[in-house]
Write an enzyme that holds these catalytic residues in place. Structure first.
Site, PDB file in Angstrom:
ATOM      1  N   HIS A   1      33.896  39.103  61.486  1.00  0.00           N
ATOM      2  CA  HIS A   1      33.136  39.279  60.560  1.00  0.00           C
ATOM      3  C   HIS A   1      32.400  37.887  60.673  1.00  0.00           C
ATOM      4  O   HIS A   1      33.313  36.995  60.739  1.00  0.00           O
ATOM      5  CB  HIS A   1      33.706  39.453  59.138  1.00  0.00           C
ATOM      6  CG  HIS A   1      32.667  39.357  58.102  1.00  0.00           C
ATOM      7  ND1 HIS A   1      31.595  40.162  58.051  1.00  0.00           N
ATOM      8  CD2 HIS A   1      32.647  38.740  56.825  1.00  0.00           C
ATOM      9  CE1 HIS A   1      30.997  40.092  56.965  1.00  0.00           C
ATOM     10  NE2 HIS A   1      31.763  39.270  56.152  1.00  0.00           N
TER      11      HIS A   1
ATOM     12  N   TYR B   1      26.821  29.996  18.772  1.00  0.00           N
ATOM     13  CA  TYR B   1      27.933  29.209  18.778  1.00  0.00           C
ATOM     14  C   TYR B   1      27.593  27.781  19.109  1.00  0.00           C
ATOM     15  O   TYR B   1      26.941  27.437  20.147  1.00  0.00           O
ATOM     16  CB  TYR B   1      28.885  29.909  19.640  1.00  0.00           C
ATOM     17  CG  TYR B   1      29.462  31.239  19.214  1.00  0.00           C
ATOM     18  CD1 TYR B   1      30.243  31.349  18.049  1.00  0.00           C
ATOM     19  CD2 TYR B   1      29.387  32.384  19.974  1.00  0.00           C
ATOM     20  CE1 TYR B   1      30.841  32.709  17.650  1.00  0.00           C
ATOM     21  CE2 TYR B   1      29.887  33.468  19.630  1.00  0.00           C
ATOM     22  CZ  TYR B   1      30.267  33.529  18.414  1.00  0.00           C
ATOM     23  OH  TYR B   1      31.023  35.053  18.183  1.00  0.00           O
TER      24      TYR B   1
ATOM     25  N   ASP C   1      28.537  39.697  23.562  1.00  0.00           N
ATOM     26  CA  ASP C   1      27.809  40.723  23.469  1.00  0.00           C
ATOM     27  C   ASP C   1      26.395  40.673  22.873  1.00  0.00           C
ATOM     28  O   ASP C   1      25.514  41.750  22.919  1.00  0.00           O
ATOM     29  CB  ASP C   1      28.420  41.875  22.558  1.00  0.00           C
ATOM     30  CG  ASP C   1      29.957  41.719  22.526  1.00  0.00           C
ATOM     31  OD1 ASP C   1      30.299  42.160  23.595  1.00  0.00           O
ATOM     32  OD2 ASP C   1      30.461  41.303  21.653  1.00  0.00           O
TER      33      ASP C   1
HETATM   34  C1  LIG Z   1      30.836  42.920  52.853  1.00  0.00           C
HETATM   35  C2  LIG Z   1      30.871  42.985  54.357  1.00  0.00           C
HETATM   36  C3  LIG Z   1      29.841  43.476  54.870  1.00  0.00           C
HETATM   37  C4  LIG Z   1      28.533  43.394  54.486  1.00  0.00           C
HETATM   38  O1  LIG Z   1      27.807  42.409  54.283  1.00  0.00           O
HETATM   39  P1  LIG Z   1      26.593  42.287  53.917  1.00  0.00           P
HETATM   40  O2  LIG Z   1      26.249  40.763  53.832  1.00  0.00           O
HETATM   41  O3  LIG Z   1      26.454  42.791  52.639  1.00  0.00           O
HETATM   42  O4  LIG Z   1      25.833  42.988  54.875  1.00  0.00           O
HETATM   43  C5  LIG Z   1      30.220  43.574  56.285  1.00  0.00           C
HETATM   44  N1  LIG Z   1      31.379  43.376  56.892  1.00  0.00           N
HETATM   45  C6  LIG Z   1      32.400  43.136  56.166  1.00  0.00           C
HETATM   46  C7  LIG Z   1      33.803  42.826  56.818  1.00  0.00           C
HETATM   47  C8  LIG Z   1      32.367  42.763  54.976  1.00  0.00           C
HETATM   48  O5  LIG Z   1      33.206  42.275  54.307  1.00  0.00           O
END
Ligand SMILES: *Cc1c(COP(=O)(O)O)cnc(C)c1O
Length: 376
Positions: free
Chosen positions: A168, A270, A318
């Site tokens: 990622h 508030y 709310d």
């Molecule tokens: C959330 C996530 C995505 C998607 O990311 P976007 O920026 O919303 O496209 C892809 N891969 C992993 C591992 C994620 O945690």
């Protein structure tokens, strides 16, 4: 939390936009690439099941979620395509995942060993994706040695089917791609250590895909793009240009429940952070921070009828109040978030105002707000 169906405050979701966003992205992919729709966190606040069903119609090949319960929710809704849980699920639940044909992310060798124990006395086979920490510092294999041992462990292991391997990106939404390239290099290195052949090797999120980073990825894990939002949403910098047209799907609407003129010296909310210095028309909106409309929105302008009116006084749990330029009747429509990118209360502007990203604004919208679906 129960949804308030007797209150005029709803999150509207345009499933037509969601469908178009996915169809546009699929056209942008290589023919052999698959789109997995990321519907974690209740579909980024849009509603996981309706979004997933729309994604199927638009051609999605599978789904990603964050936690096992979200995957089970999709299975209960009769969704049969592949589902990958991106977060770490406790190995004790490996049999539940396997029995429901849900794929889990493997963060470590230790996890694999524990999961194997759980699967040992069953005839279940768990589908797994090997998570690689290529620089996100979050989950996944990081050291060569452990990754190699895991490969040996998995070879001819009947309890696991290695469906994937993925990493990622931390900064695919940035114009500067030094760190991105560092992550790509590390991922390629980990790939070179493989002794087994995962079915799908993937790293693309929305940003990596729509900003044309052009790296091999069998699956695109398409999240924010589904919802029509540009992932490059840093308040300080303009959006990077997307190769794919994005149409926002979400709007947030309510109505005035009260209108009155308060007199000089009287306060609102508030702590009386707003005090009228002359006769002032104040409208009340039945939405508050319990709906995810956080107190930082004080001062933000929402659209009341045809006027943009600032929120005055502190936002209550709310309800909140607006200062209006003219009298308008109870029941007048209030648009808190517009789905039109050109409107000043679009979701990116709202996120900028409270110093965050639109992902967070959408996710925070609570279950008390009914989601109303339409196609446009
Ligand atoms: C959330 C996530 C995505 C998607 O990311 P976007 O920026 O919303 O496209 C892809 N891969 C992993 C591992 C994620 O945690």
């Amino acid at each position: 939390m129960i949804a308030g169906i007797h209150r005029p405050a709803v999150v509207k979701v345009n499933l037509g936009a969601i469908r178009q966003n996915i169809e546009n992205e699929i056209k942008n992919l290589q023919p052999e690439q698959k789109l997995f729709a990321v519907v974690k966190a209740n579909g980024y606040g849009h509603g996981a099941v309706p979004v997933a069903k729309t994604a199927l119609k638009a051609g999605a090949s599978g789904f990603c979620v964050a936690i096992l319960d979200e995957a089970l929710e999709l299975r209960r809704a009769d969704i049969v395509k592949p589902i990958l849980v991106l977060g770490v699920v406790s190995p004790e639940y490996a049999p539940i995942a396997a029995a429901n044909d849900i794929s889990l992310t493997v963060p470590s060798l230790e996890w694999l060993k524990k999961a194997e124990k759980e699967l040992e006395n069953t005839d279940l086979q768990l589908k797994i994706h090997l998570g690689i920490d290529s620089g996100m510092g979050r989950i996944g294999f990081y050291e060569d040695e452990e990754f190699t041992e895991a490969n040996d462990f998995l070879k001819d292991n009947p309890h696991f089917f290695v469906e994937g391997m993925f990493c990622h990106f931390a900064s695919a939404d940035s114009a500067v791609d030094t760190y991105f390239q560092k992550q790509v290099a590390k991922f390629n290195h980990m790939k070179s250590l493989l002794k087994i052949k995962p079915k799908w090797i993937h790293c693309d999120n929305t940003a990596a895909s729509i900003f044309g980073k052009d790296i091999p990825s069998d699956i695109v894990r398409y999240g924010i793009g589904i919802y029509g939002l540009n992932p490059s949403s840093n308040p300080s910098s303009p959006d990077l240009k997307s190769n794919v047209e994005l149409k926002p799907a979400l709007s947030f609407v309510s109505e005035l429940t009260e209108v009155k003129t308060i007199h000089q010296g009287d306060g609102v909310g508030y702590g009386s952070t707003f005090v009228a210095d002359e006769d002032t028309i104040i409208g009340t909106v039945p939405v508050g921070y319990a709906d995810g409309w956080i107190r930082h929105f004080q001062g933000f302008k929402v659209k009341v009828g045809d006027s943009y009116c600032p929120i005055v006084g502190r936002i209550c749990m709310d309800q909140f109040m607006v200062k209006m330029p003219k009298k308008m009747p109870v029941g007048t429509k209030v648009v808190l978030i517009s789905d039109k990118p050109e409107d000043p209360n679009n979701i990116k502007a709202a996120a900028d105002y409270v110093d965050t990203i639109h992902y967070e604004v959408a996710c925070l919208l609570s279950d008390r707000l009914p989601r109303v679906y339409y196609e446009d």
